[in-house]
Design an enzyme around this catalytic site. Structure first.
Site, mmCIF file in Angstrom:
data_model
loop_
_atom_site.group_PDB
_atom_site.id
_atom_site.type_symbol
_atom_site.label_atom_id
_atom_site.label_comp_id
_atom_site.label_asym_id
_atom_site.label_seq_id
_atom_site.Cartn_x
_atom_site.Cartn_y
_atom_site.Cartn_z
ATOM 1 N N TRP A 155 0.846 -1.201 0.000
ATOM 2 C CA TRP A 155 0.000 0.000 0.000
ATOM 3 C C TRP A 155 0.880 1.249 0.000
ATOM 4 O O TRP A 155 1.923 1.293 0.648
ATOM 5 C CB TRP A 155 -0.924 0.008 1.216
ATOM 6 C CG TRP A 155 -2.300 -0.480 0.913
ATOM 7 C CD1 TRP A 155 -3.426 0.260 0.731
ATOM 8 C CD2 TRP A 155 -2.718 -1.853 0.754
ATOM 9 N NE1 TRP A 155 -4.513 -0.551 0.472
ATOM 10 C CE2 TRP A 155 -4.109 -1.851 0.472
ATOM 11 C CE3 TRP A 155 -2.051 -3.073 0.803
ATOM 12 C CZ2 TRP A 155 -4.841 -3.016 0.261
ATOM 13 C CZ3 TRP A 155 -2.766 -4.242 0.590
ATOM 14 C CH2 TRP A 155 -4.146 -4.196 0.325
ATOM 15 N N GLN A 160 -3.209 7.518 -2.897
ATOM 16 C CA GLN A 160 -3.317 7.730 -1.456
ATOM 17 C C GLN A 160 -2.526 8.974 -1.075
ATOM 18 O O GLN A 160 -1.814 9.542 -1.914
ATOM 19 C CB GLN A 160 -2.818 6.498 -0.681
ATOM 20 C CG GLN A 160 -3.891 5.449 -0.467
ATOM 21 C CD GLN A 160 -3.467 4.336 0.475
ATOM 22 O OE1 GLN A 160 -2.309 3.955 0.526
ATOM 23 N NE2 GLN A 160 -4.418 3.800 1.238
ATOM 24 N N ASP A 168 -10.754 5.713 5.070
ATOM 25 C CA ASP A 168 -11.732 5.211 4.103
ATOM 26 C C ASP A 168 -13.186 5.415 4.490
ATOM 27 O O ASP A 168 -14.020 5.750 3.654
ATOM 28 C CB ASP A 168 -11.518 3.705 3.904
ATOM 29 C CG ASP A 168 -10.103 3.334 3.524
ATOM 30 O OD1 ASP A 168 -9.234 4.232 3.528
ATOM 31 O OD2 ASP A 168 -9.855 2.163 3.231
ATOM 32 N N TYR A 216 -14.262 1.173 11.734
ATOM 33 C CA TYR A 216 -13.204 1.666 10.851
ATOM 34 C C TYR A 216 -13.315 3.157 10.530
ATOM 35 O O TYR A 216 -14.220 3.583 9.830
ATOM 36 C CB TYR A 216 -13.302 0.847 9.569
ATOM 37 C CG TYR A 216 -12.073 0.682 8.750
ATOM 38 C CD1 TYR A 216 -10.951 0.034 9.251
ATOM 39 C CD2 TYR A 216 -12.048 1.124 7.435
ATOM 40 C CE1 TYR A 216 -9.837 -0.152 8.451
ATOM 41 C CE2 TYR A 216 -10.945 0.936 6.639
ATOM 42 C CZ TYR A 216 -9.837 0.299 7.148
ATOM 43 O OH TYR A 216 -8.738 0.124 6.364
ATOM 44 N N TRP A 217 -12.381 3.962 11.055
ATOM 45 C CA TRP A 217 -12.253 5.396 10.798
ATOM 46 C C TRP A 217 -13.455 6.229 11.240
ATOM 47 O O TRP A 217 -13.547 7.402 10.895
ATOM 48 C CB TRP A 217 -11.935 5.682 9.326
ATOM 49 C CG TRP A 217 -10.539 5.286 8.947
ATOM 50 C CD1 TRP A 217 -10.186 4.249 8.136
ATOM 51 C CD2 TRP A 217 -9.312 5.901 9.364
ATOM 52 N NE1 TRP A 217 -8.812 4.170 8.011
ATOM 53 C CE2 TRP A 217 -8.250 5.180 8.757
ATOM 54 C CE3 TRP A 217 -9.001 6.983 10.186
ATOM 55 C CZ2 TRP A 217 -6.915 5.517 8.944
ATOM 56 C CZ3 TRP A 217 -7.668 7.322 10.382
ATOM 57 C CH2 TRP A 217 -6.648 6.593 9.762
ATOM 58 N N GLU A 242 -3.705 -2.457 14.550
ATOM 59 C CA GLU A 242 -4.024 -1.575 13.428
ATOM 60 C C GLU A 242 -4.628 -0.267 13.934
ATOM 61 O O GLU A 242 -4.254 0.825 13.491
ATOM 62 C CB GLU A 242 -4.998 -2.300 12.495
ATOM 63 C CG GLU A 242 -5.359 -1.531 11.241
ATOM 64 C CD GLU A 242 -6.333 -2.299 10.361
ATOM 65 O OE1 GLU A 242 -6.708 -1.760 9.298
ATOM 66 O OE2 GLU A 242 -6.735 -3.435 10.722
#
Length: 474
Positions: free
Chosen positions: A55, A134, A196, A386-387, A430
């Site tokens: 990534w 990104q 994301d 997530y986020w 993470e």
């Protein structure tokens, strides 16, 4: 054994792939092992299970940490990524490993079809990549890696090889992606911004018709709890946007989603400052690039600063407001605090951003153990999804650097200590619950290990090594 020989020795012959500097600190050793375990031979995967390819911004953050273990491997990390750069200058957000089965990750190479759908944009023929980008942390990473061992860098011609690629990357963002006409780069997919599933995308995504659920299979749910991941509805919209972009030959400007994001542009500005330092090192004047970075900082303030919120907000270029090309989105995400990284921010804005970060919306140093990714008081806040609330180590690293840039050393020290503690106690998770520090997502996560190394070994003062220039504008 010299360092090059160590790097090519089979991993079975040693416990860590590189000779770490003398250190008895267990965090150093454990982080080094994570990076060794996730090394593929040419690059480092974020996570063996969930993210089995390379990534883009992960590799930049990973290289920043790797420089403390092996500057050569850190250089290789960045070189392998930029080798996959497209002819139009874009650096793709994924470089696919051909040895990984197609069903191990979605969207896979056969979805993106980079070598065919991206032919007009100059996609490479010999490697498969995604077609989106990104955040541009790369020039900053290249400069920091060079500074870790200038002799090795010069001997290998590292900067001379990286500079034209980085210049083309910035040129792509500043020209092809200035979709609002105000000088800032736009993202055309939520995945490009890196955060994301941020609630900041909810309104612009609501206008996107999702792809049918039967048209794709989510490999991420094989490795993560559904309640922690994006919903099927959001994922369907992500797939629709990516499909439309691909089918348009990855041409910029025609999609349903176009947003100017403060963190994306702040990282572009920071990397523009770093690119100026690289130019100076190569014997070319960097003055014009520093001046461009200052103009971009002014544009960032002009277009994305919101005094009422005390932070920067995203601008939705496809929104209903017609004045100045779109409307500011009201959601408070951590992205709006990260321009603190820039030395040229006006002092009153610096004061306001620090106040917002430390106040009830983010709780830095008071109610949270690590900075949340989204407003603690927002309706969409979720400490695990997530986020949409969890705390991430890359945003903590960026804010820690920003606090030091502006003399907020006490707050920076506290954030550094909290990040190091949580990296160690969560086995390099993470992301974490911002209140409790509970591990979420994958463990053994590469950028968590890499940035913990950097926080552990870097001087706790901001120096010219960061590649930034300038001071507060009054």
């Amino acid at each position: 054994m010299d360092r090059t020989a160590q790097l090519i020795t089979p991993s079975a012959a040693r416990s860590i792939a590189y000779d770490p500097p003398s250190s008895s600190h267990s965090l150093h050793v454990r982080a080094a092992r994570v990076l060794e375990d996730n090394w593929t031979g040419v690059s480092t995967v974020p996570s063996r299970s969930l993210y089995p390819h390379q990534w883009s911004w992960d590799s930049a953050f990973i290289a920043i940490g790797l420089r403390h273990l092996s500057p050569l491997r850190a250089q290789t990390e960045l070189e392998s990524l930029l080798t996959a750069q497209w002819g139009d200058g874009r650096v793709p957000h994924i470089v696919f490993n051909p040895s990984v089965p197609l069903d191990a990750y979605f969207p896979s190479p056969d979805f993106w079809r980079s070598s065919t759908a991206g032919r007009t944009a100059g996609a490479p023929r010999t490697v498969q990549t995604s077609g989106i980008v990104q955040p541009p942390v790369h020039a900053l990473a290249v400069w920091l890696v060079h500074r870790a061992d200038p002799g090795l860098s010069r001997a290998r011609g590292f900067l001379a090889r990286m500079y034209p690629r980085l210049a083309a990357w910035h040129r792509y963002l500043l020209h092809r992606r200035d979709l609002g006409g105000g000088g800032l780069a736009s993202v055309v997919h939520p995945w490009e911004q890196g955060m994301d599933n941020s609630p900041a995308w909810d309104l612009p995504l609501s206008r996107v018709t999702p792809a049918p659920a039967r048209s794709f299979r989510r490999a991420d749910l094989d490795h993560g709890a559904a309640e922690d991941r994006p919903t099927d509805l959001d994922y369907g919209r992500y797939v629709r946007l990516a499909t439309d972009y691909r089918d348009a030959g990855y041409a910029d400007g025609g999609g349903e989603f176009a947003v100017e994001d403060p963190a994306f542009n702040a990282l572009l500005i920071a990397s523009e400052h770093a690119l100026a330092r690289i130019a100076d090192e190569l014997g070319a004047p960097g003055t014009a690039r520093h001046a461009r970075a200052e103009r971009l900082t002014a544009a960032l303030v002009d277009r994305l600063w919101d005094p009422a919120s005390g932070m920067f907000l995203c601008r939705d270029l496809r929104g209903s407001a017609q004045d100045r090309g779109g409307a500011l989105l009201p959601e408070r995400g951590v992205s709006g605090l990260l321009p603190l990284l820039l030395p040229g921010l006006p002092r009153d804005i610096v004061t306001a951003v620090v106040r917002t970060a430390s106040g009830p919306h983010f709780g830095l140093g008071t109610t949270t153990r690590l900075l949340p990714s989204y407003d603690l008081l927002g309706e969409a806040f979720d400490p695990h999804r997530y986020w949409r609330g969890p705390a991430w180590f890359n945003t903590a690293w960026l804010l820690e650097r920003g606090l030091r840039t502006h003399g907020e050393h006490r707050r920076a020290d506290a954030l550094r200590e909290s990040a190091l503690e949580l990296a160690e106690t969560t086995d390099f998770a993470e992301y974490v619950d911002p209140y409790t520090g509970e591990a979420c997502g994958a463990t053994g996560f590469s950028w968590t290990a890499a940035l913990a190394l950097d926080l552990l070994h870097s001087d706790t003062t901001v120096t010219a090594d960061m590649g930034l220039k300038g001071g507060n504008r009054r």
